[in-house]
Every structure is written in structure tokens, then in C-alpha cells.
Design a protein around this motif. Structure first.
Motif, PDB file in Angstrom:
ATOM      1  N   ASP A 108      40.636  49.088  37.299  1.00 53.52           N
ATOM      2  CA  ASP A 108      40.977  49.506  35.687  1.00 53.52           C
ATOM      3  C   ASP A 108      40.267  50.661  34.927  1.00 53.52           C
ATOM      4  O   ASP A 108      40.955  51.368  34.688  1.00 53.52           O
ATOM      5  N   SER A 109      38.963  50.541  35.901  1.00 53.18           N
ATOM      6  CA  SER A 109      38.460  51.413  35.352  1.00 53.18           C
ATOM      7  C   SER A 109      38.325  53.131  35.963  1.00 53.18           C
ATOM      8  O   SER A 109      38.014  53.458  34.909  1.00 53.18           O
TER       9      SER A 109
ATOM     10  N   THR B  49      37.560  39.564  40.259  1.00 52.29           N
ATOM     11  CA  THR B  49      37.874  39.580  39.325  1.00 52.29           C
ATOM     12  C   THR B  49      37.259  41.069  39.466  1.00 52.29           C
ATOM     13  O   THR B  49      37.707  42.071  38.586  1.00 52.29           O
ATOM     14  N   THR B  50      36.481  41.052  39.730  1.00 55.03           N
ATOM     15  CA  THR B  50      35.954  42.311  39.704  1.00 55.03           C
ATOM     16  C   THR B  50      36.422  43.740  40.300  1.00 55.03           C
ATOM     17  O   THR B  50      36.505  44.282  40.069  1.00 55.03           O
ATOM     18  N   GLN B  51      37.047  43.511  41.745  1.00 56.98           N
ATOM     19  CA  GLN B  51      37.931  44.396  42.502  1.00 56.98           C
ATOM     20  C   GLN B  51      39.407  44.836  40.911  1.00 56.98           C
ATOM     21  O   GLN B  51      39.534  46.284  40.783  1.00 56.98           O
ATOM     22  N   TRP B  52      39.953  43.833  40.349  1.00 47.32           N
ATOM     23  CA  TRP B  52      40.692  44.424  38.811  1.00 47.32           C
ATOM     24  C   TRP B  52      39.736  45.129  38.391  1.00 47.32           C
ATOM     25  O   TRP B  52      40.498  46.477  37.902  1.00 47.32           O
ATOM     26  N   GLU B  53      38.636  44.982  37.627  1.00 47.22           N
ATOM     27  CA  GLU B  53      38.007  45.345  36.785  1.00 47.22           C
ATOM     28  C   GLU B  53      37.550  46.835  37.104  1.00 47.22           C
ATOM     29  O   GLU B  53      37.813  48.007  36.286  1.00 47.22           O
ATOM     30  N   SER B  54      37.135  47.164  38.614  1.00 46.85           N
ATOM     31  CA  SER B  54      37.098  48.681  38.921  1.00 46.85           C
ATOM     32  C   SER B  54      38.258  49.313  38.788  1.00 46.85           C
ATOM     33  O   SER B  54      37.553  50.105  38.524  1.00 46.85           O
TER      34      SER B  54
ATOM     35  N   THR C 284      46.776  48.994  41.622  1.00 53.55           N
ATOM     36  CA  THR C 284      45.551  47.821  42.176  1.00 53.55           C
ATOM     37  C   THR C 284      46.530  47.267  42.937  1.00 53.55           C
ATOM     38  O   THR C 284      45.352  46.631  43.948  1.00 53.55           O
TER      39      THR C 284
END
Length: 280
Positions: A182-183, A175-180, A191
Motif C-alpha cells: 500500500d505504501s 500484514t506488513t506485506q499488505w502495508e508495504s 498486491t
């Protein structure tokens, strides 16, 4: 003493032998002669066959190898086409399972589960009998042969399995890939296509190769619905050789060997890719 007049004298005609006419053959005689000749010819043929030694099982396999390999190539053609259609459709169906719209997600999930858990042979029969033999577009009639229906029938379970592969691979990305993404102000489409899917290739490739191996081995089921492929040609060769029981194992064993020689390296390559990519 009176002498007989010349007109009253008996005349002895010269001897003439009657002409001997050849006997005439009636229909019954002709039938009997033809039957006798046919019997002689059949007896000679049977004697010739009886004296000729039958080919050994190995010689029979070598004799028919080019024809059987042609059928095997047609099996590979069916598997290639079914895998191509199923992969394209399954990729879209897998992304639809991850969509934001609830209705699209549910419909994609239902289709995936239905075709993924349905017997392949049943889907093949449905494709054979529900798809028309030809379609008419405008004034052009396009025939739909049995081998094309078989490709469609095999592409349905491939589509469902690829859809599940895509969904599982995308879900396996941290999920960190999605959060990165998004940031960094990436849109959801950017994405998916620029960050998530490139990381999913190594996760999707080994199971995708397993599906291809399965669909290649399943193409022999097309013989049940009348498609002329390797198994159909093997049965025809067995019948052409007189249906000898000792030929059953060598002929069908040759078909088994062809599929094993083709599919086993795919399995080895799949295992190697899993170790290389460290896919768990």
C-alpha cells in the motif's frame, strides 16, 4: 374223366418278400435322443472341469493384472480431472472469500463450508441423479456419461477444500506485506497477484497435495454408482473366477496395494515440502 380247363387251374403266384420299411422317428424320439446326447456332453464337461486344477490366487492376480491396472488408470484419470476442475473453481472461490463486497464474501463462505463438510459419497449421488444424462445445445445433443458426472461430483469437495486452502494461505501472509504494498501505491489487485499469491504457493502446495491424495483414494466410491473403475473390475474378476472365497483377499489386496504404492510417495513428498518450506 374230364380234365379241368386251363382257365380253371389254380395259379401259384411267385413268392415276393414284402419290403421292410425303416422305422420312423416321432417328435418324442427326437427329444429323447437330444436329451441323452446333452446329458452325455454335460457329464463330460463336468468331468473335465472337475479334473482341471483351479488356478492359485497368485496366478489369478497375475492373469487379471492388465485389466485391473486399466481400471486403476481410470481412477487416476478421474482424480486428475476432478482435481483440475476443483482447483480452478476453488481458487476463485477462495479469492471471493477475501473480496471487499460483503455479499460475495458471505456467499463464498457458505458454499465453501457446505461442500467442505458434506459427505463425498452424498455429493457423488447428487451429481449422478441431478445432472441429466444428456444436454441439448441448439441442434446438438451432448451425452453426459456416468464417469463425467463422477468427476463433477468429486470436484465439488475439492473446490471447497482448495477454497479454504487459498483463504488460509492468504491470511497467513504477514500484514506488513499488505502495508508495504500500500505504501508503494500498489492497487489491491496488484498486491494480490504480484506480492501475496507468489508467497502463498509454498503454503498452499502441501495441503493441496494432501487433497489430491484423498480424492484419489475416494475415487473407488464411483463403483457404487456404476462407474467401471478398479473396484468394479475387481468384483467382476472375482465373479468370473467362480466367486472362490480364497480369491477375495488377494484380489482386493492387490487394489489396496496399487493405491498405497501411488499415494504413499505423495505423502512423503508432502512432508518433505513442508520441511523444506518450513510451513507451520
Amino acid at each position: 374223366m374230364t380234365r379241368p380247363s386251363p382257365t380253371n387251374l389254380p395259379v401259384l403266384l411267385p413268392f415276393r418278400s414284402a419290403a421292410v420299411e425303416p422305422p420312423r422317428l416321432g417328435p418324442l424320439h427326437i427329444v429323447l435322443i437330444v436329451a441323452a446326447l446333452s446329458g452325455l456332453a454335460l457329464g463330460a464337461a463336468q468331468a473335465q472341469v472337475a479334473t482341471a486344477a483351479p488356478l492359485s490366487p497368485l496366478a489369478v492376480v497375475i492373469k487379471w493384472t492388465p485389466l485391473l491396472l486399466t481400471g486403476f488408470a481410470f481412477n487416476l484419470l478421474i482424480s486428475f480431472a476432478a482435481m483440475l476442475i476443483g482447483t480452478v473453481a476453488g481458487f476463485g472461490l477462495g479469492l471471493a472469500q477475501l473480496g471487499r463486497t460483503a455479499i460475495i464474501r458471505k456467499v463464498a463462505w457458505v458454499l465453501t463450508q457446505f461442500f467442505r463438510n458434506a459427505p463425498w459419497l452424498v455429493l457423488l449421488f447428487f451429481a449422478m441423479f441431478l445432472i441429466p444424462f444428456q444436454v441439448r445445445i441448439g441442434g446438438v445433443t451432448i451425452p453426459l456419461p456416468d464417469w463425467l458426472k463422477a468427476i463433477i461430483g468429486f470436484s465439488l469437495p475439492v473446490m471447497a477444500n482448495v477454497s479454504e486452502i487459498v483463504r488460509g494461505a492468504v491470511r497467513s501472509v504477514p500484514t506488513t506485506q499488505w502495508e508495504s504494498a500500500d505504501s508503494l501505491a500498489f492497487t489491491p489487485r496488484q498486491t494480490i497477484w504480484m506480492i501475496i499469491l507468489p508467497q502463498c504457493i509454498k503454503r498452499m502446495l502441501p495441503p493441496w497435495m494432501n487433497v489430491y491424495s484423498l480424492v484419489t483414494m475416494a475415487t473407488v466410491q464411483a463403483s457404487i454408482v456404476g462407474v467401471t473403475e478398479m473396484l468394479t473390475l475387481t468384483a467382476q474378476v472375482h465373479a468370473a473366477e467362480g466367486g472362490r472365497p480364497e480369491l477375495f483377499a488377494p484380489l482386493y489386496g492387490f487394489a489396496l496395494l496399487c493405491f498405497f504404492v501411488y499415494c504413499y510417495p505423495i505423502d512423503l513428498m508432502t512432508s518433505r515440502l513442508e520441511r523444506r518450506f518450513q510451513v507451520r
